[in-house]
Write an enzyme that holds these catalytic residues in place. Structure first.
Site, mmCIF file in Angstrom:
data_model
loop_
_atom_site.group_PDB
_atom_site.id
_atom_site.type_symbol
_atom_site.label_atom_id
_atom_site.label_comp_id
_atom_site.label_asym_id
_atom_site.label_seq_id
_atom_site.Cartn_x
_atom_site.Cartn_y
_atom_site.Cartn_z
ATOM 1 N N HIS A 163 40.263 39.641 42.932
ATOM 2 C CA HIS A 163 38.965 39.536 43.617
ATOM 3 C C HIS A 163 38.778 40.699 44.585
ATOM 4 O O HIS A 163 39.754 41.293 45.039
ATOM 5 C CB HIS A 163 38.929 38.247 44.461
ATOM 6 C CG HIS A 163 38.908 36.980 43.672
ATOM 7 N ND1 HIS A 163 39.788 35.949 43.907
ATOM 8 C CD2 HIS A 163 38.092 36.559 42.669
ATOM 9 C CE1 HIS A 163 39.521 34.943 43.079
ATOM 10 N NE2 HIS A 163 38.503 35.292 42.310
ATOM 11 N N CYS A 248 41.554 32.677 50.998
ATOM 12 C CA CYS A 248 41.081 31.788 49.931
ATOM 13 C C CYS A 248 41.409 30.329 50.167
ATOM 14 O O CYS A 248 40.907 29.463 49.452
ATOM 15 C CB CYS A 248 41.600 32.250 48.579
ATOM 16 S SG CYS A 248 43.369 32.271 48.473
HETATM 17 N N1 LIG Z 1 39.871 33.890 46.652
HETATM 18 C C1 LIG Z 1 41.084 34.014 46.187
HETATM 19 O O1 LIG Z 1 41.807 34.939 46.503
HETATM 20 N N2 LIG Z 1 41.493 33.110 45.304
HETATM 21 C C2 LIG Z 1 42.777 33.082 44.715
HETATM 22 C C3 LIG Z 1 42.714 32.325 43.435
HETATM 23 C C4 LIG Z 1 44.048 32.283 42.759
HETATM 24 C C5 LIG Z 1 44.045 31.451 41.489
HETATM 25 N N3 LIG Z 1 45.365 31.366 40.963
HETATM 26 C C6 LIG Z 1 43.123 32.038 40.440
HETATM 27 O O2 LIG Z 1 43.575 32.869 39.670
HETATM 28 O O3 LIG Z 1 41.959 31.681 40.375
#
Ligand SMILES: NC(=O)NCCC[C@H](N)C(=O)O
Length: 258
Positions: A163, A248
């Site tokens: 992201h 997150c």
């Molecule tokens: N906003 C973020 O940094 N989100 C992390 C999401 C990690 C999750 N394992 C994903 O791949 O969607």
């Protein structure tokens, strides 16, 4: 009075099955992750944030990463349509929670996709990563939702990390900080400061001059302390294995007037 509420969501018992895209898969200890999450939530609470816990989504391994499901601008909560189909069932509970808190609710619609981790607000500027999770239709829908509210939306190519906010966040004074080896176009950001560690690029603003950072970025913590910030660190190692960061694990709601 502006609000100081933070949405969080307890880790799923299936957390270890969470998505991994740019990293090697490592074994995740769900018990340890839950302890790390509780310590993270406690830091927010200790800094004056009212904790609003979204009902758990036990069948969704990545649901703890609540930031990806909703983007706030003023009092409007834009419910996302995550780029990974496995994460789409996460949004229903979040929608219920933000509506209950008095937000106006809007949605990213099929065929658009957008993850909240791709959205960085700096004042009224909203940077949005065009990443593996957020597509052009998602960017267009974000513009349509927030520009009428006064946002200036700036789209940013993101190809080296999951992201936009995996590589770039901002300090309280609006300085954008980022880890250059993980950025496509550092020149898109005015007032940019490079940081020496990948996880050092992620800071969560606790209020005033206080910043929350991952314990895995000690050199950046030292750099920011030397710039007059008070840095609080937490160990979120189990979430980092799944490409998560301090940003997150929560969504802060600062513009609700109850
Ligand atoms: N906003 C973020 O940094 N989100 C992390 C999401 C990690 C999750 N394992 C994903 O791949 O969607």
């Amino acid at each position: 009075m502006p609000s100081k509420k933070a949405l969080v969501r307890r880790p799923s018992p299936r957390l270890a099955e969470g998505l991994v895209t740019h990293a090697e898969r490592q074994k995740v200890d769900v018990g340890l992750a839950t302890e790390q999450w509780e310590a993270y939530v406690e830091v927010l609470r200790a800094h004056g944030w009212e904790i609003c816990e979204v009902e758990g989504a036990d069948d969704c391994p990545d649901s703890v990463f609540v930031e990806d499901t909703v983007v706030l601008f003023r009092n409007v909560a834009l419910i996302t349509r995550p780029g990974s189909a496995s994460r789409r069932p996460e949004t229903a509970g979040v929608e219920e929670a933000v509506a209950g808190l008095g937000c106006s609710v809007n949605w990213i619609w099929d065929p658009g996709t957008l993850d909240g981790g791709d959205v960085l607000k700096v004042g009224d500027t909203v940077y949005v990563g065009r990443s593996g999770r957020t597509d052009a239709a998602g960017v267009q829908q974000l513009r349509a939702a927030f520009e009428p509210l006064g946002a200036r939306v700036v789209a940013v190519p993101v190809s080296k990390v999951l992201h936009l906010k995996s590589a770039v966040t901002a300090l309280p004074d609006g300085t954008v900080i980022g880890h250059i080896p993980k950025m496509d176009r550092p020149s898109l950001f005015p007032g940019f400061l490079a940081v020496p560690e990948e996880s050092g690029a992620q800071v969560l603003l606790l209020g005033g001059h206080q910043l929350l950072m991952a314990a895995s970025a000690p050199k950046t913590a030292e750099l920011l302390t030397d710039l007059g910030y008070e840095v609080v660190t937490v160990d979120i190692g189990e979430f980092e294995k799944l490409e998560g960061s301090v940003t997150c694990l929560s969504v802060r709601l600062r513009e609700l007037y109850a």
